[in-house]
Design an enzyme around this catalytic site. Structure first.
Site, PDB file in Angstrom:
ATOM      1  N   HIS A  98      -7.076  -0.292  -0.785  1.00  0.00           N
ATOM      2  CA  HIS A  98      -7.890   0.843  -1.379  1.00  0.00           C
ATOM      3  C   HIS A  98      -8.771   0.673  -2.342  1.00  0.00           C
ATOM      4  O   HIS A  98      -8.413  -0.362  -3.116  1.00  0.00           O
ATOM      5  CB  HIS A  98      -6.685   1.904  -1.870  1.00  0.00           C
ATOM      6  CG  HIS A  98      -5.784   2.372  -1.016  1.00  0.00           C
ATOM      7  ND1 HIS A  98      -5.914   2.912   0.295  1.00  0.00           N
ATOM      8  CD2 HIS A  98      -4.432   2.424  -0.799  1.00  0.00           C
ATOM      9  CE1 HIS A  98      -4.742   3.417   0.825  1.00  0.00           C
ATOM     10  NE2 HIS A  98      -3.973   2.943   0.261  1.00  0.00           N
ATOM     11  N   GLU A 116      -1.347   4.281  -5.819  1.00  0.00           N
ATOM     12  CA  GLU A 116      -0.452   4.943  -5.289  1.00  0.00           C
ATOM     13  C   GLU A 116       0.817   4.261  -5.613  1.00  0.00           C
ATOM     14  O   GLU A 116       0.823   3.146  -6.167  1.00  0.00           O
ATOM     15  CB  GLU A 116      -0.743   5.018  -3.927  1.00  0.00           C
ATOM     16  CG  GLU A 116      -0.600   3.746  -2.953  1.00  0.00           C
ATOM     17  CD  GLU A 116      -1.016   3.946  -1.566  1.00  0.00           C
ATOM     18  OE1 GLU A 116      -2.009   4.619  -1.336  1.00  0.00           O
ATOM     19  OE2 GLU A 116      -0.235   3.036  -0.717  1.00  0.00           O
ATOM     20  N   HIS A 173      -1.438  -4.196   1.397  1.00  0.00           N
ATOM     21  CA  HIS A 173      -0.279  -3.633   1.320  1.00  0.00           C
ATOM     22  C   HIS A 173      -0.041  -2.936   2.774  1.00  0.00           C
ATOM     23  O   HIS A 173      -0.970  -2.651   3.495  1.00  0.00           O
ATOM     24  CB  HIS A 173       0.001  -2.553   0.456  1.00  0.00           C
ATOM     25  CG  HIS A 173      -0.842  -1.407   0.642  1.00  0.00           C
ATOM     26  ND1 HIS A 173      -1.985  -1.435  -0.068  1.00  0.00           N
ATOM     27  CD2 HIS A 173      -0.650  -0.304   0.864  1.00  0.00           C
ATOM     28  CE1 HIS A 173      -2.763  -0.230   0.149  1.00  0.00           C
ATOM     29  NE2 HIS A 173      -1.707   0.412   0.942  1.00  0.00           N
ATOM     30  N   ARG A 193      -9.012  -0.620   6.257  1.00  0.00           N
ATOM     31  CA  ARG A 193      -7.779  -1.298   7.091  1.00  0.00           C
ATOM     32  C   ARG A 193      -8.282  -2.793   7.334  1.00  0.00           C
ATOM     33  O   ARG A 193      -9.175  -3.149   7.848  1.00  0.00           O
ATOM     34  CB  ARG A 193      -7.951  -0.587   8.630  1.00  0.00           C
ATOM     35  CG  ARG A 193      -6.900  -0.933   9.482  1.00  0.00           C
ATOM     36  CD  ARG A 193      -6.895   0.037  11.004  1.00  0.00           C
ATOM     37  NE  ARG A 193      -6.724   1.284  10.740  1.00  0.00           N
ATOM     38  CZ  ARG A 193      -7.673   2.443  11.062  1.00  0.00           C
ATOM     39  NH1 ARG A 193      -8.697   2.082  11.637  1.00  0.00           N
ATOM     40  NH2 ARG A 193      -7.281   3.534  10.910  1.00  0.00           N
TER      41      ARG A 193
HETATM   42 ZN    ZN Z   1      -1.841   3.003   0.774  1.00  0.00          ZN
END
Ligand code: ZN
Length: 312
Positions: A98, A116, A173, A193
């Site tokens: 991200h 996150e 991740h 991605r």
């Molecule tokens: Zn994520």
């Protein structure tokens, strides 16, 4: 000053890697065989939750945040800043990364990057997650990505039920199949991605975001050592802080008796992971998501349940 608990109607997402737990274990209405995400508390345009009860019933969280900012302590964030999800991964999610706030402001039309964190509600024994990578320079990262050497690139970190992980922007991740996770994140839906295991969806591979990934991945990266913490031995009947960062503070609370929580924050988000009980006499159950608004003051939690709580 409001003494009204705001319950939310979750937004469900069917995805290629989703499973049936959100229907069968959590009983979410409308969940099916491949529902991967329950957005339990969200004002994001891709899944804006409605208030279920009381004065504001039927209003979306984004509208409530825009029009009744006093319920959120008058904070000045341009959009409601947090998003709470339960993730049921039956299969591996793509390997992803991200961006941070600065990158999205320049390259995407949304206000927030994505920091996150994950509370692992369930996972197989001897499980691992993809956290971090092995490239030592950006050139090496580029070579490994362009040559498709993903198995060599990624790091796998052993993870157990009850572990907690903070995933900062730039961290490669992936959640793997078998994990159920409560995610607290910035209200952002921007994911790049990196690799999708060559998986075919409707006969073709989903696009990879190669350039953006190379731009934002942290090199070198120590996330495999820094991201993970264990939560064994937390005290019952108190708010145990799991993390406090620029974007959120998150607590775990195991209720076995009567707990008085002082809601002195701009707002307090709560998700019931397990069990049932009540908050000031209002019944709450596994899978419920609710907000205690600004100025709520003392709230009495009773019963036998596990919760994740958060604020900004
Ligand atoms: Zn994520």
């Amino acid at each position: 000053m409001s003494k009204e608990i705001l319950f939310l109607k979750p937004q469900l997402k069917d995805v290629v890697w989703g499973g049936n737990k959100l229907r069968d274990e959590f009983g979410y209405e409308g969940a099916g065989d491949s529902t991967g995400e329950c957005w339990g508390i969200s004002a994001h345009p891709n899944g804006d939750c409605e208030i279920k009860n009381g004065t504001y019933a039927g209003k979306t969280l984004s509208a409530l945040y825009a029009e009744n900012r006093e319920l959120f302590g008058g904070i000045t964030a341009e959009e409601f800043p947090l998003l709470i999800k339960i993730i049921d991964a039956k299969q591996n999610l793509s390997i992803q990364v991200h961006p941070d706030d600065a990158y999205v402001k320049e390259h995407e039309s949304c206000p927030y990057g994505k920091t996150e964190c994950w509370y692992v509600m369930d996972c197989p024994e001897d499980a691992s997650l993809v956290i971090g990578h092995n490239a030592t320079t950006r050139d090496e990262l580029k070579d490994m990505i362009h040559e498709g050497r993903y198995e060599e690139l990624i790091k796998n970190v052993p993870v157990h039920k009850g572990d907690f992980l903070q995933i900062v922007p730039g961290t490669v991740h992936a959640i793997k199949g078998g994990f159920t996770i409560l995610e607290t994140q910035q209200s952002s839906d921007i994911t790049y991605r990196v690799y999708d295991y060559g998986r075919l969806v409707d006969g073709k591979e989903r696009p990879l975001h190669v350039q953006q990934s190379i731009d934002v991945i942290t090199v070198p990266d120590n996330a495999d050592k820094d991201a993970l913490s264990h939560t064994d031995g937390l005290a019952d009947n108190t708010m145990n802080q799991l993390i406090s960062c620029d974007f959120y503070t998150v607590w775990k609370m195991n209720v076995t008796d009567k707990v008085v929580v002082d809601q002195k924050y701009p707002f307090l988000l709560a998700s019931v992971l397990e069990g049932k009980g009540s908050v000031d006499g209002t019944p709450v159950n596994k899978g419920d998501h609710f907000i205690l608004p600004a100025g709520y003051g003392e709230a009495v939690f009773e019963g036998s349940m596990e919760l994740i709580l958060s604020t900004v």
